[in-house]
Scaffold this motif. Structure first.
Motif, PDB file in Angstrom:
ATOM      1  N   MET A 130      -1.920   9.049  -9.767  1.00 21.17           N
ATOM      2  CA  MET A 130      -2.344   8.566  -8.453  1.00 21.17           C
ATOM      3  C   MET A 130      -3.586   7.690  -8.572  1.00 21.17           C
ATOM      4  O   MET A 130      -3.654   6.598  -7.992  1.00 21.17           O
ATOM      5  N   ASN A 131      -4.575   8.171  -9.315  1.00 17.83           N
ATOM      6  CA  ASN A 131      -5.809   7.412  -9.471  1.00 17.83           C
ATOM      7  C   ASN A 131      -5.582   6.122 -10.264  1.00 17.83           C
ATOM      8  O   ASN A 131      -6.175   5.076  -9.959  1.00 17.83           O
ATOM      9  N   LYS A 132      -4.704   6.193 -11.253  1.00 13.27           N
ATOM     10  CA  LYS A 132      -4.387   5.003 -12.036  1.00 13.27           C
ATOM     11  C   LYS A 132      -3.680   3.968 -11.183  1.00 13.27           C
ATOM     12  O   LYS A 132      -3.983   2.765 -11.236  1.00 13.27           O
TER      13      LYS A 132
ATOM     14  N   GLU B 162     -10.508   0.256  -4.078  1.00 14.75           N
ATOM     15  CA  GLU B 162     -11.877   0.326  -4.586  1.00 14.75           C
ATOM     16  C   GLU B 162     -12.605   1.627  -4.239  1.00 14.75           C
ATOM     17  O   GLU B 162     -13.362   2.141  -5.046  1.00 14.75           O
ATOM     18  N   LYS B 163     -12.404   2.129  -3.044  1.00 19.46           N
ATOM     19  CA  LYS B 163     -13.130   3.323  -2.599  1.00 19.46           C
ATOM     20  C   LYS B 163     -12.124   4.458  -2.423  1.00 19.46           C
ATOM     21  O   LYS B 163     -11.535   4.621  -1.351  1.00 19.46           O
ATOM     22  N   TYR B 164     -11.933   5.255  -3.454  1.00 21.55           N
ATOM     23  CA  TYR B 164     -10.926   6.312  -3.405  1.00 21.55           C
ATOM     24  C   TYR B 164     -11.206   7.375  -4.457  1.00 21.55           C
ATOM     25  O   TYR B 164     -11.914   7.142  -5.446  1.00 21.55           O
ATOM     26  N   LYS B 165     -10.640   8.533  -4.258  1.00 18.85           N
ATOM     27  CA  LYS B 165     -10.590   9.582  -5.274  1.00 18.85           C
ATOM     28  C   LYS B 165      -9.499  10.561  -4.871  1.00 18.85           C
ATOM     29  O   LYS B 165      -9.518  11.112  -3.773  1.00 18.85           O
ATOM     30  N   PHE B 166      -8.536  10.757  -5.765  1.00 22.71           N
ATOM     31  CA  PHE B 166      -7.453  11.706  -5.536  1.00 22.71           C
ATOM     32  C   PHE B 166      -7.673  12.951  -6.388  1.00 22.71           C
ATOM     33  O   PHE B 166      -7.935  12.845  -7.594  1.00 22.71           O
TER      34      PHE B 166
ATOM     35  N   GLU C 252     -11.636  17.098  -1.555  1.00 21.50           N
ATOM     36  CA  GLU C 252     -10.414  16.613  -0.928  1.00 21.50           C
ATOM     37  C   GLU C 252     -10.225  15.154  -1.296  1.00 21.50           C
ATOM     38  O   GLU C 252     -11.133  14.518  -1.828  1.00 21.50           O
ATOM     39  N   ASN C 253      -9.058  14.617  -1.027  1.00 26.14           N
ATOM     40  CA  ASN C 253      -8.797  13.215  -1.312  1.00 26.14           C
ATOM     41  C   ASN C 253      -9.556  12.331  -0.329  1.00 26.14           C
ATOM     42  O   ASN C 253      -9.622  12.626   0.866  1.00 26.14           O
ATOM     43  N   ILE C 254     -10.129  11.258  -0.851  1.00 28.43           N
ATOM     44  CA  ILE C 254     -10.878  10.331  -0.009  1.00 28.43           C
ATOM     45  C   ILE C 254     -10.452   8.893  -0.285  1.00 28.43           C
ATOM     46  O   ILE C 254     -10.083   8.542  -1.403  1.00 28.43           O
ATOM     47  N   MET C 255     -10.499   8.080   0.760  1.00 29.37           N
ATOM     48  CA  MET C 255     -10.254   6.649   0.651  1.00 29.37           C
ATOM     49  C   MET C 255     -10.987   5.967   1.784  1.00 29.37           C
ATOM     50  O   MET C 255     -11.263   6.576   2.816  1.00 29.37           O
TER      51      MET C 255
END
Length: 232
Positions: free
Chosen positions: A154-156, A164-168, A193-196
């Protein structure tokens, strides 16, 4: 995320789409002067045809995205099917842990029976129509081999899509503390938690529709009988 909240999220999204139609023929400056204000921590309104941003509010700040996470899970599944790595009629055997999670009434789910076999197409429909979290984890395991490996994917993929602004940290959009009730280990910290950012959510949604427009055929279905007599 429970089913009621998921329905409210979908309703809010549809409301934004309906509201967008009022601004379809104007530019960003005109939208801003029209008094548009969204009661949200972050928001973005984009012309689907031109990509023009008509309205944005705190659109580059990463915020919790809950079940909008499932757009990335859908993207990776549809990509795997397109590449022949996963088949729609491929079967998945449900573990006791995942079956127990599927019966957690505090979460949005479709019941999965222990040791029962479910086709990928049924798990996908459960995820897309009912935001079923256990079915989503099953998909993550099918595509990635395990939830942690799928999170890496997912992150890849987010980086490949130019986000640009995310983290799974999981495939579902649940807070990790909800997952810890059923699984002893999670990716990241217990309360993550997941953020975008809103802008990245818009980019992901756009790419999902561009690359796999067939996603609308399933997501537009309001309800459907799940296999083996369950309801989704």
């Amino acid at each position: 995320m429970n089913r009621l909240f998921y329905r409210k999220l979908i309703a809010s999204s549809l409301a934004m789409i309906m509201f967008f139609s009022l601004f379809a023929g104007i530019n960003k400056a005109e939208a801003e002067t029209a008094g548009l204000d969204v009661n949200a921590s972050g928001a973005i309104l984009v012309d689907a045809d031109t990509g023009m941003i008509l309205y944005e509010k705190n659109s580059e700040t990463a915020l919790g995205i809950a079940s909008m996470t499932k757009m990335m899970t859908e993207y990776l599944l549809l990509e795997a099917v397109k590449e022949g790595k996963v088949k729609w009629n491929q079967e998945y055997v449900v573990s006791p842990e995942l079956s127990k999670m599927s019966h957690d009434n505090s979460l949005s789910n479709v019941f999965l029976r222990v040791e029962a076999k479910y086709k990928v197409e049924d798990l996908y429909a459960a995820m897309a129509i009912e935001s079923a979290n256990a079915a989503t984890i099953a998909i993550a395991e099918i595509v990635g081999g395990s939830e942690p490996k799928f999170v890496e994917m997912m992150n890849k993929k987010a980086a490949e899509l130019g986000l640009e602004k995310y983290k799974f940290v999981n495939s579902t959009g649940l807070n990790n503390r909800d997952l810890l009730k059923h699984f002893p280990e999670v990716v990241g910290d217990p309360d993550e938690e997941n953020i975008m950012s809103a802008k990245d959510v818009a980019i992901l949604a756009s790419r999902l529709l561009q690359d796999f427009p067939e996603v609308l055929e399933t997501s537009s279905i309001p309800g459907k009988d799940f296999c083996k007599g369950h309801r989704r």
